[in-house]
Design an enzyme around this catalytic site. Structure first.
Site, PDB file in Angstrom:
ATOM      1  N   GLU A   1      11.741   6.367  -1.272  1.00  0.00           N
ATOM      2  CA  GLU A   1      12.733   5.832  -0.314  1.00  0.00           C
ATOM      3  C   GLU A   1      13.984   5.310  -1.007  1.00  0.00           C
ATOM      4  O   GLU A   1      13.905   4.765  -2.098  1.00  0.00           O
ATOM      5  CB  GLU A   1      12.111   4.638   0.426  1.00  0.00           C
ATOM      6  CG  GLU A   1      11.736   4.912   1.851  1.00  0.00           C
ATOM      7  CD  GLU A   1      12.889   5.204   2.791  1.00  0.00           C
ATOM      8  OE1 GLU A   1      14.050   4.967   2.449  1.00  0.00           O
ATOM      9  OE2 GLU A   1      12.609   5.674   3.896  1.00  0.00           O
ATOM     10  N   ASP A   2      15.135   5.449  -0.338  1.00  0.00           N
ATOM     11  CA  ASP A   2      16.378   4.886  -0.904  1.00  0.00           C
ATOM     12  C   ASP A   2      16.882   3.695  -0.093  1.00  0.00           C
ATOM     13  O   ASP A   2      17.906   3.117  -0.446  1.00  0.00           O
ATOM     14  CB  ASP A   2      17.489   5.946  -0.937  1.00  0.00           C
ATOM     15  CG  ASP A   2      18.027   6.252   0.444  1.00  0.00           C
ATOM     16  OD1 ASP A   2      17.209   6.449   1.366  1.00  0.00           O
ATOM     17  OD2 ASP A   2      19.258   6.272   0.619  1.00  0.00           O
TER      18      ASP A   2
ATOM     19  N   SER B   1      11.274  11.077   7.760  1.00  0.00           N
ATOM     20  CA  SER B   1      12.696  10.754   7.941  1.00  0.00           C
ATOM     21  C   SER B   1      12.975  10.211   9.332  1.00  0.00           C
ATOM     22  O   SER B   1      12.385  10.674  10.309  1.00  0.00           O
ATOM     23  CB  SER B   1      13.529  12.026   7.732  1.00  0.00           C
ATOM     24  OG  SER B   1      14.866  11.825   8.138  1.00  0.00           O
ATOM     25  N   ALA B   2      13.916   9.264   9.396  1.00  0.00           N
ATOM     26  CA  ALA B   2      14.325   8.715  10.694  1.00  0.00           C
ATOM     27  C   ALA B   2      15.236   9.681  11.446  1.00  0.00           C
ATOM     28  O   ALA B   2      15.489   9.508  12.632  1.00  0.00           O
ATOM     29  CB  ALA B   2      15.089   7.408  10.461  1.00  0.00           C
ATOM     30  N   SER B   3      15.714  10.705  10.760  1.00  0.00           N
ATOM     31  CA  SER B   3      16.757  11.557  11.341  1.00  0.00           C
ATOM     32  C   SER B   3      16.201  12.598  12.306  1.00  0.00           C
ATOM     33  O   SER B   3      15.199  13.252  12.027  1.00  0.00           O
ATOM     34  CB  SER B   3      17.513  12.281  10.226  1.00  0.00           C
ATOM     35  OG  SER B   3      18.401  13.198  10.787  1.00  0.00           O
TER      36      SER B   3
ATOM     37  N   THR C   1      23.233  12.811   2.263  1.00  0.00           N
ATOM     38  CA  THR C   1      23.892  13.003   3.561  1.00  0.00           C
ATOM     39  C   THR C   1      24.600  11.731   4.029  1.00  0.00           C
ATOM     40  O   THR C   1      25.299  11.765   5.039  1.00  0.00           O
ATOM     41  CB  THR C   1      22.854  13.424   4.619  1.00  0.00           C
ATOM     42  OG1 THR C   1      21.676  12.703   4.369  1.00  0.00           O
ATOM     43  CG2 THR C   1      22.585  14.911   4.574  1.00  0.00           C
TER      44      THR C   1
ATOM     45  N   LYS D   1      22.149   2.686   6.099  1.00  0.00           N
ATOM     46  CA  LYS D   1      21.187   3.574   5.438  1.00  0.00           C
ATOM     47  C   LYS D   1      19.770   3.341   5.947  1.00  0.00           C
ATOM     48  O   LYS D   1      19.298   2.204   5.964  1.00  0.00           O
ATOM     49  CB  LYS D   1      21.257   3.389   3.915  1.00  0.00           C
ATOM     50  CG  LYS D   1      22.532   3.988   3.360  1.00  0.00           C
ATOM     51  CD  LYS D   1      22.541   4.015   1.850  1.00  0.00           C
ATOM     52  CE  LYS D   1      23.847   4.668   1.386  1.00  0.00           C
ATOM     53  NZ  LYS D   1      24.069   4.472  -0.039  1.00  0.00           N
TER      54      LYS D   1
ATOM     55  N   ASP E   1      11.400  10.330   1.982  1.00  0.00           N
ATOM     56  CA  ASP E   1      12.526  10.174   2.886  1.00  0.00           C
ATOM     57  C   ASP E   1      13.485  11.332   2.539  1.00  0.00           C
ATOM     58  O   ASP E   1      13.462  11.838   1.423  1.00  0.00           O
ATOM     59  CB  ASP E   1      13.183   8.812   2.623  1.00  0.00           C
ATOM     60  CG  ASP E   1      14.470   8.639   3.378  1.00  0.00           C
ATOM     61  OD1 ASP E   1      14.494   8.927   4.590  1.00  0.00           O
ATOM     62  OD2 ASP E   1      15.475   8.233   2.763  1.00  0.00           O
ATOM     63  N   LEU E   2      14.302  11.745   3.494  1.00  0.00           N
ATOM     64  CA  LEU E   2      15.185  12.895   3.234  1.00  0.00           C
ATOM     65  C   LEU E   2      16.596  12.436   2.823  1.00  0.00           C
ATOM     66  O   LEU E   2      17.053  12.708   1.712  1.00  0.00           O
ATOM     67  CB  LEU E   2      15.251  13.778   4.490  1.00  0.00           C
ATOM     68  CG  LEU E   2      16.161  15.003   4.422  1.00  0.00           C
ATOM     69  CD1 LEU E   2      15.689  15.992   3.376  1.00  0.00           C
ATOM     70  CD2 LEU E   2      16.238  15.690   5.794  1.00  0.00           C
ATOM     71  N   ASP E   3      17.267  11.709   3.757  1.00  0.00           N
ATOM     72  CA  ASP E   3      18.654  11.292   3.512  1.00  0.00           C
ATOM     73  C   ASP E   3      18.703  10.268   2.379  1.00  0.00           C
ATOM     74  O   ASP E   3      18.133   9.186   2.491  1.00  0.00           O
ATOM     75  CB  ASP E   3      19.245  10.650   4.783  1.00  0.00           C
ATOM     76  CG  ASP E   3      19.362  11.642   5.931  1.00  0.00           C
ATOM     77  OD1 ASP E   3      19.809  12.772   5.686  1.00  0.00           O
ATOM     78  OD2 ASP E   3      19.003  11.294   7.072  1.00  0.00           O
TER      79      ASP E   3
ATOM     80  N   LYS F   1      12.043   2.807  11.150  1.00  0.00           N
ATOM     81  CA  LYS F   1      11.825   1.970   9.973  1.00  0.00           C
ATOM     82  C   LYS F   1      12.588   0.650  10.202  1.00  0.00           C
ATOM     83  O   LYS F   1      13.676   0.699  10.778  1.00  0.00           O
ATOM     84  CB  LYS F   1      12.376   2.664   8.723  1.00  0.00           C
ATOM     85  CG  LYS F   1      11.740   4.030   8.437  1.00  0.00           C
ATOM     86  CD  LYS F   1      12.524   4.757   7.332  1.00  0.00           C
ATOM     87  CE  LYS F   1      12.020   6.195   7.194  1.00  0.00           C
ATOM     88  NZ  LYS F   1      12.782   6.997   6.220  1.00  0.00           N
TER      89      LYS F   1
ATOM     90  N   ARG G   1      19.892   6.085  14.661  1.00  0.00           N
ATOM     91  CA  ARG G   1      21.235   6.391  15.176  1.00  0.00           C
ATOM     92  C   ARG G   1      21.768   5.287  16.091  1.00  0.00           C
ATOM     93  O   ARG G   1      22.892   4.809  15.924  1.00  0.00           O
ATOM     94  CB  ARG G   1      21.202   7.729  15.925  1.00  0.00           C
ATOM     95  CG  ARG G   1      22.591   8.268  16.239  1.00  0.00           C
ATOM     96  CD  ARG G   1      22.503   9.583  16.997  1.00  0.00           C
ATOM     97  NE  ARG G   1      21.672  10.561  16.304  1.00  0.00           N
ATOM     98  CZ  ARG G   1      21.229  11.693  16.848  1.00  0.00           C
ATOM     99  NH1 ARG G   1      21.535  11.983  18.091  1.00  0.00           N
ATOM    100  NH2 ARG G   1      20.479  12.534  16.162  1.00  0.00           N
TER     101      ARG G   1
ATOM    102  N   ASN H   1      17.953  15.110  12.786  1.00  0.00           N
ATOM    103  CA  ASN H   1      18.586  16.319  12.251  1.00  0.00           C
ATOM    104  C   ASN H   1      17.897  16.816  10.984  1.00  0.00           C
ATOM    105  O   ASN H   1      18.428  17.683  10.292  1.00  0.00           O
ATOM    106  CB  ASN H   1      20.058  16.040  11.933  1.00  0.00           C
ATOM    107  CG  ASN H   1      20.870  15.751  13.191  1.00  0.00           C
ATOM    108  OD1 ASN H   1      20.961  16.609  14.078  1.00  0.00           O
ATOM    109  ND2 ASN H   1      21.423  14.558  13.301  1.00  0.00           N
TER     110      ASN H   1
HETATM  111  C1  BG6 Z   1      18.364   8.218   8.343  1.00  0.00           C
HETATM  112  C2  BG6 Z   1      19.718   7.890   7.749  1.00  0.00           C
HETATM  113  O1  BG6 Z   1      17.673   9.079   7.499  1.00  0.00           O
HETATM  114  O2  BG6 Z   1      18.523   8.842   9.621  1.00  0.00           O
HETATM  115  C3  BG6 Z   1      20.516   7.037   8.720  1.00  0.00           C
HETATM  116  O3  BG6 Z   1      19.541   7.187   6.536  1.00  0.00           O
HETATM  117  C4  BG6 Z   1      20.608   7.743  10.077  1.00  0.00           C
HETATM  118  O4  BG6 Z   1      21.815   6.810   8.199  1.00  0.00           O
HETATM  119  C5  BG6 Z   1      19.206   8.060  10.588  1.00  0.00           C
HETATM  120  O5  BG6 Z   1      21.289   6.926  11.034  1.00  0.00           O
HETATM  121  C6  BG6 Z   1      19.227   8.810  11.928  1.00  0.00           C
HETATM  122  O6  BG6 Z   1      19.815  10.057  11.709  1.00  0.00           O
HETATM  123  P1  BG6 Z   1      20.253  11.057  12.865  1.00  0.00           P
HETATM  124  O7  BG6 Z   1      20.555  12.338  12.093  1.00  0.00           O
HETATM  125  O8  BG6 Z   1      19.092  11.230  13.779  1.00  0.00           O
HETATM  126  O9  BG6 Z   1      21.450  10.480  13.543  1.00  0.00           O
HETATM  127 MG    MG Z   2      17.268   7.403   3.222  1.00  0.00          MG
END
Ligand code: BG6
Ligand code: MG
Length: 215
Positions: free
Chosen positions: A169-170, A114-116, A17, A45, A9-11, A145, A49, A118
């Site tokens: 994972e955190d 990662s779910a992000s 972040t 966490k 996992d990244l964040d 997730k 989004r 970004n």
């Molecule tokens: C996860 C974070 O990695 O990504 C969450 O732990 C975040 O807090 C999710 O909401 C989605 O991220 P993003 O950057 O697409 O808004």
């Molecule tokens: Mg995380």
């Protein structure tokens, strides 16, 4: 186990972040006229989004329609992107680079799960993109997730079976996702929140390859 790949996992695992997500969500809550605390932020966490926005709106007791929700999530994301576009390699969490180097020198493949949406921007800012054989982020998946999709896709893109992969994972939702995908999981953080993981470590600093292989 026959360890062939590690999916990170990244964040919260490679970079902290969560503080930037918090600042952006807090700013949004302030604009809507309610307080959003660090305690509230814990529940966000690992959560996607839009699911995070739903939690925030519930905290404030605010009801919005779908169009307004998209506008709010976009506004939050624009602030978040402003914060992460100023990140530097100094923000890589201790032990990460060393662990990635040790894994790679043993021929163990590495991935981001990662779910992000970004994740790519963050990896470019901290200069770690080339340390991962595969990057699966929020742009590549449909189910967030605790659905295992992000990690199963990571294993598939690495060309590995899930049972040969370990996830770092955190977040509780991420640990559930890894286990549901048939992978071993190392929780990074406190055993109080991450009890379901096969092993919990406070950070990536002192973990040995033997510990990972013997899960
Ligand atoms: C996860 C974070 O990695 O990504 C969450 O732990 C975040 O807090 C999710 O909401 C989605 O991220 P993003 O950057 O697409 O808004
Ligand atoms: Mg995380």
């Amino acid at each position: 186990m026959d360890l062939k790949g590690c999916i990170f996992d990244l964040d919260g695992v490679i970079v902290d972040t969560a503080k930037y997500h918090f600042l952006a969500w807090q700013r949004l809550a302030e604009e809507m006229g309610f307080a959003f605390t660090e305690d509230h932020n814990e529940a966000l966490k690992g959560v996607s989004r839009m699911a995070s926005l739903e939690i925030l709106l519930r905290v404030g007791g605010v009801v919005k329609d779908d169009e307004e929700k998209i506008e709010l999530a976009t506004r939050k994301n624009n602030w978040y992107v402003e914060y992460i576009s100023r990140m530097t390699p100094d923000e890589i969490l201790p032990g990460s680079i060393d662990l990635l180097n040790r894994l790679r020198s043993e021929g163990i493949l590495t991935a981001i799960g990662s779910a992000s949406r970004n994740a790519g921007t963050i990896l470019d800012r901290i200069g770690l993109r080339t340390m991962f054989d595969v990057i699966v982020d929020g742009n590549k998946i449909h189910s967030a997730k605790p659905d295992p999709e992000v990690f199963l896709k990571g294993a598939e893109e690495l060309g590995l079976a899930p049972e040969n992969c370990v996830v770092f994972e955190d977040a509780q939702a991420g640990i559930e996702a890894a286990l549901a995908g048939g992978m071993k999981c190392i929780g990074v953080g406190s055993p109080l929140n991450l009890g379901k993981a096969n092993l919990v470590v406070p950070d990536l600093k002192n973990i040995t390859l033997n510990q990972i292989k013997n899960l």
